[in-house]
Design an enzyme around this catalytic site. Structure first.
Site, mmCIF file in Angstrom:
data_model
loop_
_atom_site.group_PDB
_atom_site.id
_atom_site.type_symbol
_atom_site.label_atom_id
_atom_site.label_comp_id
_atom_site.label_asym_id
_atom_site.label_seq_id
_atom_site.Cartn_x
_atom_site.Cartn_y
_atom_site.Cartn_z
ATOM 1 N N SER A 99 0.816 -1.216 0.000
ATOM 2 C CA SER A 99 0.000 0.000 0.000
ATOM 3 C C SER A 99 0.845 1.259 0.000
ATOM 4 O O SER A 99 0.317 2.352 -0.194
ATOM 5 C CB SER A 99 -0.923 0.017 1.227
ATOM 6 O OG SER A 99 -0.159 -0.014 2.416
ATOM 7 N N HIS A 113 -1.933 -2.903 -6.235
ATOM 8 C CA HIS A 113 -2.492 -2.621 -4.914
ATOM 9 C C HIS A 113 -4.014 -2.760 -4.919
ATOM 10 O O HIS A 113 -4.736 -1.917 -5.446
ATOM 11 C CB HIS A 113 -2.087 -1.205 -4.471
ATOM 12 C CG HIS A 113 -2.613 -0.827 -3.123
ATOM 13 N ND1 HIS A 113 -2.899 0.472 -2.768
ATOM 14 C CD2 HIS A 113 -2.908 -1.589 -2.032
ATOM 15 C CE1 HIS A 113 -3.351 0.494 -1.528
ATOM 16 N NE2 HIS A 113 -3.371 -0.740 -1.064
ATOM 17 N N GLU A 144 -4.744 -0.185 -7.870
ATOM 18 C CA GLU A 144 -3.684 0.718 -8.311
ATOM 19 C C GLU A 144 -2.584 -0.124 -8.957
ATOM 20 O O GLU A 144 -2.064 -1.050 -8.329
ATOM 21 C CB GLU A 144 -3.108 1.496 -7.134
ATOM 22 C CG GLU A 144 -4.051 2.527 -6.553
ATOM 23 C CD GLU A 144 -3.463 3.269 -5.355
ATOM 24 O OE1 GLU A 144 -3.702 4.472 -5.218
ATOM 25 O OE2 GLU A 144 -2.752 2.622 -4.541
ATOM 26 N N ASN A 201 -3.632 6.530 -0.752
ATOM 27 C CA ASN A 201 -3.064 6.800 0.573
ATOM 28 C C ASN A 201 -2.342 8.142 0.622
ATOM 29 O O ASN A 201 -2.234 8.759 1.684
ATOM 30 C CB ASN A 201 -2.122 5.672 0.988
ATOM 31 C CG ASN A 201 -2.880 4.464 1.500
ATOM 32 O OD1 ASN A 201 -3.980 4.598 2.019
ATOM 33 N ND2 ASN A 201 -2.310 3.281 1.337
#
Length: 658
Positions: A123, A144, A156, A195
């Site tokens: 992540s 991801h 991702e 994130n």
């Protein structure tokens, strides 16, 4: 290597992410080797998959027999060589620690075929650093998934410094074959996209509390009910795990500098093992307290502005550093974090120049590195926003929750544009729809309305519960929401143009009530329809109790509403609700073709036909009177002469509405 060359996939790690990814791959038809370091770990992962696929089959979300077929494709293993020796693609999902992942890749590299692609489900860790452990940096990338992989749509796909474009293309193709939406992250940057937006936003919330600028309740009320995010910042931190946020920030701080220094409040929570729901206590108390009870009315405009400014700055860093473009960032954050709009779009709507001023003022007053504006933020502000130079083309109107255009065939196409929320109906969407009806009614180039939902998941899965939560379960506010929907839906039903609903996927609750307002309905074979309000202790609140009996009869309407069941489109066609059921890939064309046919019809006659039918619902005499008056008025129209002339000449009429 092409997507057709991938037959067997190894998933390394059988924890929550690993077994979820293995399940997704198996359901997509791939042979899967699921590996973990102990027999008990891998068996537990397999049992979790077994429970999940059986639930999916029980709920008819997959076909009969598909659960057993998926399980048959999964082989639980402990031996590394056996797990990777004959695979075409490796997805690693071991714990999020660099040393553990490096050790795994050193061992896997010894046994995997030379052609196999390696993808890490990290992540935040560096794709480039992990790839260096292997001899295949060009065939190594990030993939991801989001938790839980079975439900979350986003993947991702992240490039390392030496990843080949062919590897990224193949990985995106694989994600799409899994039924997911890949978003490419062009550069290996801490936090990637989702994130990188979320974690600094949560950190800023902590800094605001640390510095006495706001309370936890004010910030969560602002983020949840003013900005409209699925959870408050602190509520989300407790859900994710405060240690997870802290460790991502630590890595960002190490690589990107002081702007990402973890706030003392967050560090304190981690030090005290108050990690959120998983430990029973975090920013909220889940054992001895009431958990995350976020007030609906404690939001503050200044807090909203500050958080949006910080978020805009992160978008600018990502765009300026060529990690991703604004459209990709928006798509990723909506799909991966459930934002109602993408962060770039939200920043544009708030006014990028104003957000830049907010950051410059905060930086001047505090000297904090996190407020220093990114270079690209100034550039984007000068250009009028992140999307300032975008040319979307084709749209006649601009709405937040709808995509509206008038086509050359005189079809006013309204698309419910909240695919990340299953096109659920919010108070904002109701307001936009109300305006769209007005604007299309005033547009001489629009003669029929086609109503569809964005994406392939749902026409509309019903009311947005966020809207109801935002009303705080206040009977007065909920009643106002019901009234607003009733009035807007009623205006759609009674508008002078024919209205066609093209139903693809879920058409539930308020979504079905919206479809009920259409004059005709076309549905794809995969559609599911129903009024599930009784399961919640509610009733249809946007006209469903009145319109549905008019279409299917009172007995069928009661069956649909009282049972709260989901119905397939063939059954609803038998009930008279659906006019035509078409194959999934033909829905778009079939619905548009019907709308175009209606748009080519005689607009004055269509208008009066609808008015007569509506007038006659409760009073046949009134309906007959409207019919009689309309019949006389139509006798003097140019359209009638055009219709008669075309009929006599065996030609297609060209009605002008005169």
């Amino acid at each position: 290597m092409e997507i057709d060359d991938i037959n067997r996939i190894a998933v390394l790690g059988a924890g929550n992410m690993g077994h979820g990814i293995a399940e997704v791959a198996a359901l997509a038809g791939y042979e899967v080797n699921l590996r973990d370091i102990k027999e008990e770990f891998v068996q537990n992962g397999y049992e979790q998959i077994e429970w999940s696929v059986n639930k999916l089959e029980e709920k008819e979300q997959i076909g009969e027999g598909e659960a057993d077929a998926a399980l048959d494709r999964i082989t639980p293993l402990v031996d590394v060589e056996e797990a990777v020796g004959d695979v075409d693609f490796v997805i690693e999902a071991v714990p999020e620690k660099m040393e553990i992942k490096r050790d795994v890749y050193e061992e896997v590299e010894e046994h995997a075929p030379d052609h196999a692609v390696f993808a890490t489900n990290t992540s935040s860790l560096s794709i480039t650093d992990l790839a260096e452990v292997t001899d295949r940096e060009e065939r190594f990338c990030g993939m991801h998934f989001f938790n839980p992989p079975v439900r979350m749509q986003l993947v991702e796909v992240i490039s390392g410094a030496n990843t080949a474009d062919e590897t990224l293309d193949l990985t995106e193709d694989l994600a799409e074959d899994f039924g997911k939406t890949p978003v490419r992250v062009r550069k290996d940057s801490p936090g990637f996209v989702v994130n990188r937006i979320l974690v600094p936003l949560m950190n800023e919330a902590c800094w605001l509390v640390d510095e006495g600028e706001a309370t936890i309740e004010e910030i969560d009320s602002t983020t949840k009910y003013e900005i409209g995010l699925p959870m408050g910042s602190f509520e989300l931190g407790d859900q994710v795990g405060n240690d997870v946020s802290y460790h991502v920030l630590e890595y960002m701080h190490e690589v990107l500098g002081d702007a990402y220094e973890p706030a003392p409040l967050l560090a304190e929570k981690v030090e005290n093992d108050e990690l959120g729901k998983k430990t029973g206590k975090g920013f909220y108390d889940y054992e001895d307290g009431d958990g995350a009870e976020v007030p609906t009315d404690a939001g503050r405009e200044d807090v909203e502005h500050r958080l949006l400014a910080v978020m805009a700055n992160e978008v600018a860093h990502l765009v300026g550093d060529d990690v991703a473009d604004p459209a990709a960032i928006d798509e990723a954050v909506m799909l991966g974090a459930g934002f109602p709009e993408g962060p770039a779009k939200m920043a544009d709507d708030a006014g990028l120049a104003d957000l830049l001023d907010e950051l410059e003022t905060a930086h001047e007053e505090t000297g904090a590195a996190r407020y220093e504006p990114a270079d690209y933020l100034r550039e984007a502000a000068d250009e009028g926003g992140f999307h300032g130079g975008d040319d979307e083309g084709g749209d006649a109107y601009d709405f937040e929750t709808l995509d509206v255009e008038v086509t050359d065939d005189m079809v006013g196409h309204i698309t419910l544009d909240r695919p990340h929320r299953m096109n659920t109906i919010s108070d904002d969407l109701i307001a936009d729809l109300d305006d769209a009806i007005d604007e299309l009614a005033a547009d001489d180039d629009a003669r029929a309305i086609l109503l569809t939902g964005a994406g392939e998941k749902a026409f509309s899965a019903g009311a947005d519960v966020q809207s109801m939560a935002g009303s705080g379960a206040d009977p007065v506010k909920v009643t106002e929401l019901s009234r607003a929907g009733q009035q807007t839906f009623g205006r759609l039903e009674s508008c002078d143009m024919p209205v066609i609903a093209g139903i693809d996927g879920y058409c539930l609750g308020g979504g079905m009530e919206l479809a009920t307002c259409a004059d005709m309905r076309v549905a794809s074979e995969r559609s599911e329809l129903g009024q599930p309000e009784h399961n919640l202790g509610l009733i249809p609140g946007w006209g469903g109790t009145q319109r549905l009996p008019e279409i299917v009869g009172e007995g069928r309407a009661k069956e649909i509403i009282f049972t709260a069941d989901r119905f397939d489109p063939e059954t609803m066609a038998d009930y008279g609700f659906i006019n035509e059921v078409v194959p999934n890939d033909e829905l778009e064309d079939a619905a548009y073709e019907l709308a175009a046919d209606m748009a080519a019809g005689p607009p004055i006659a269509q208008r009066y036909t609808k008015r007569a039918m509506l007038a006659g619902r409760d009073d046949t005499t009134a309906g007959l009177e409207v019919e009689n008056q309309a019949f006389g008025q139509l006798a003097s129209t140019d359209d009638l002469m055009e219709g008669l002339t075309a009929f006599m000449g065996d030609e297609e009429p060209e009605f002008e509405g005169k």
